[in-house]
Design a protein around this motif. Structure first.
Motif, PDB file in Angstrom:
ATOM      1  N   TYR A  81      58.213  -5.269 -33.757  1.00  0.00           N
ATOM      2  CA  TYR A  81      58.849  -4.699 -34.944  1.00  0.00           C
ATOM      3  C   TYR A  81      58.689  -5.662 -36.115  1.00  0.00           C
ATOM      4  CZ  TYR A  81      62.779  -7.839 -33.906  1.00  0.00           C
ATOM      5  OH  TYR A  81      63.567  -8.942 -33.663  1.00  0.00           O
ATOM      6  N   TYR A  88      62.036  -6.258 -26.563  1.00  0.00           N
ATOM      7  CA  TYR A  88      61.976  -5.234 -27.595  1.00  0.00           C
ATOM      8  C   TYR A  88      60.513  -4.882 -27.876  1.00  0.00           C
ATOM      9  CZ  TYR A  88      66.904  -5.963 -28.893  1.00  0.00           C
ATOM     10  OH  TYR A  88      68.273  -6.031 -28.895  1.00  0.00           O
ATOM     11  N   VAL A 134      64.636  -3.209 -35.045  1.00  0.00           N
ATOM     12  CA  VAL A 134      64.178  -2.875 -33.694  1.00  0.00           C
ATOM     13  C   VAL A 134      64.055  -1.364 -33.534  1.00  0.00           C
ATOM     14  CG1 VAL A 134      64.716  -3.077 -31.235  1.00  0.00           C
ATOM     15  CG2 VAL A 134      65.222  -4.976 -32.776  1.00  0.00           C
ATOM     16  N   PRO A 173      66.251  -9.131 -26.136  1.00  0.00           N
ATOM     17  CA  PRO A 173      67.602  -8.798 -26.602  1.00  0.00           C
ATOM     18  C   PRO A 173      68.538  -9.991 -26.477  1.00  0.00           C
ATOM     19  CG  PRO A 173      66.765  -7.124 -25.085  1.00  0.00           C
ATOM     20  CD  PRO A 173      65.815  -8.277 -25.019  1.00  0.00           C
ATOM     21  N   TYR A 212      71.064  -1.475 -24.154  1.00  0.00           N
ATOM     22  CA  TYR A 212      69.608  -1.621 -24.016  1.00  0.00           C
ATOM     23  C   TYR A 212      69.350  -2.518 -22.819  1.00  0.00           C
ATOM     24  CZ  TYR A 212      64.707  -2.381 -25.236  1.00  0.00           C
ATOM     25  OH  TYR A 212      63.333  -2.421 -25.214  1.00  0.00           O
TER      26      TYR A 212
END
Length: 457
Positions: free
Chosen positions: A321, A318, A352, A298, A313
């Motif tokens: 993706y 993450y 994401v 992030p 978050y």
């Protein structure tokens, strides 16, 4: 023996010397103490000034609307002025203050195009109102996935082989037109393959920038029958809503589609190469292919449009993706994602968010070298190499960040019968190869079942 008066003089002199010495010491200590005290006061004032200026900028940039970027006033035409030059010109105090408050806002080049969110963004308001995730479908295409009998493939039951879904905004009519006339063209292709196209839109945030935008989309829908419009504002952080509503629409209006390509309007897509890749794939099995980003962290830098604070978050990485420029999935995976995305917390970054939904259903996205959602890099050993070359593009599937003339030009170059590339004599020779077996992840990872999924409370 000394006389009495001489002894008294000596003692008096000694006392005077001590007094002078003590006075000097006192003056030195007093100067040092004053200096230290002044330094401490200066540091305190500097600290308070910086904190107050930061809080002032944050408060002045917050937007009152939900799921939106900071509100901007409508632009006024200024024929011979530029945003960078206006800061240096002396003007009134009120105008100077207002410009200082708006210094973090980047103006758009195209009227009506959604501006990237520039922090600070009101994430707390976003979290409070993100449960409002069901919006009305204003323009629908209920017959989009009903293929005519003459185009039906055996066993498809009036469902297209591939559905092309393109993210767009109301003002980008020229981008939609070039997609319709090039790689997004609908019809019946070789091997009895039928393709249908839809454009995904929301309501423009700055409706005054494009007067009668609703009439424009209404006429487009009547003419081309490919517009899907929802009643949420079309902004950067609302792309996640566009993702969830499209998956719901597929589940209800196009449940039997075999494969789906979803991407942006500023990409070039080799549909022929994607169809070749899908040969032998089973639409009733899970498939998700694209330019997969792994181990992404992030971004905590406030100046980035992808900035996400820890209270939104808190994870360090993450889930894997796909880059949003373009990816391919099976109809089976799309239907599973439609259900999973209703359980996952809405996340401001749509790419994401979709990775979180894939993580929930246990589907590991596969990377393919033909998807170039970050463009074609120029080798450092050949800085003058021309990468905008049809001989490069003919071997790829998706290339991101192209202008309207570039998409139109590349389409005609690749479909020119006079095209000759010396490195390959047959455009279909050496089909696209996966890294590992088909459907395999990029690299070995822990099972998703052992990871915590970002689901709703």
């Amino acid at each position: 023996k000394l006389p009495m008066h001489s002894c008294s003089n000596l003692s008096l002199q000694k006392m005077l010397r001590k007094m002078v010495t003590m006075r000097r010491i006192f003056h030195v200590k007093a100067d040092v103490m004053c200096t230290v005290l002044l330094l401490m006061l200066f540091c305190i004032l500097l600290y308070v000034h910086q904190n107050m200026s930061i809080q002032f900028n944050i408060l002045s940039s917050k937007s009152p609307s939900s799921h939106l970027e900071p509100q901007l006033p409508p632009c006024k035409p200024q024929p011979k002025s530029k945003p960078s030059q206006s800061k240096s010109k002396p003007q009134s105090k009120s105008r100077t203050k207002s410009k200082l408050r708006k210094k973090n806002v980047t103006p758009t080049k195209t009227a009506g195009k959604p501006l990237p969110t520039m922090p600070p963004f009101d994430f707390e308001r976003y979290l409070r109102e993100k449960d409002n995730r069901n919006f009305k479908l204003l323009i629908d295409q209920p017959e989009k996935c009903h293929v005519r009998e003459a185009e039906e493939e055996e066993g498809t039951k009036k469902a297209p082989y591939m559905l092309i879904a393109v993210k767009s905004v109301a003002a980008d009519f020229d981008k939609r037109q070039v997609v319709r006339r090039t790689w997004g063209k609908e019809g019946h292709f070789q091997n009895n393959v039928s393709i249908r196209t839809v454009f995904l839109l929301g309501v423009p945030r700055n409706q005054s920038a494009l007067p009668l935008w609703d009439r424009l989309l209404g006429y487009e829908s009547q003419t081309f029958r490919d517009i899907l419009l929802w009643d949420f504002e079309d902004t950067f952080f609302n792309l996640t809503l566009k993702e969830t509503h499209f998956l719901e629409w597929v589940n209800s209006s196009c449940p039997h589609v075999k494969f789906i390509f979803k991407g942006d309007a500023d990409v070039y897509v080799n549909i022929e190469n994607i169809l070749e890749m899908l040969q032998g794939q089973k639409p009733e099995e899970d498939l998700f292919v694209g330019d997969i980003i792994i181990h992404a962290k992030p971004i905590r830098r406030r100046t980035s449009k992808y900035f996400v604070p820890e209270f939104v978050y808190g994870g360090g990485l993450y889930p894997n993706y796909a880059g949003g420029g373009g990816f391919v999935m099976s109809g089976h995976t799309a239907r599973r994602l439609s259900s999973a995305c209703q359980q996952v917390e809405l996340f401001p970054i749509d790419d994401v968010f979709l990775g979180m939904c894939l993580q929930l259903i246990g589907v590991k996205p596969s990377r393919h070298q033909g998807f170039r959602t970050f463009g074609i890099p120029r080798p450092s050993a050949a800085p003058h190499l021309q990468t905008f070359d049809p001989c490069f593009y003919r071997e790829l599937m998706v290339v991101h960040s192209l202008s309207v003339p570039q998409i139109w030009l590349m389409w005609n170059l690749l479909h020119d019968p006079k095209l000759s590339c010396h490195n390959s004599t047959n455009p279909t020779s050496g089909p696209f190869r996966w890294r590992g077996r088909m459907g395999e992840a990029v690299e070995e990872e822990a099972d998703y079942g052992g990871k915590q999924v970002f689901v709703t409370h």
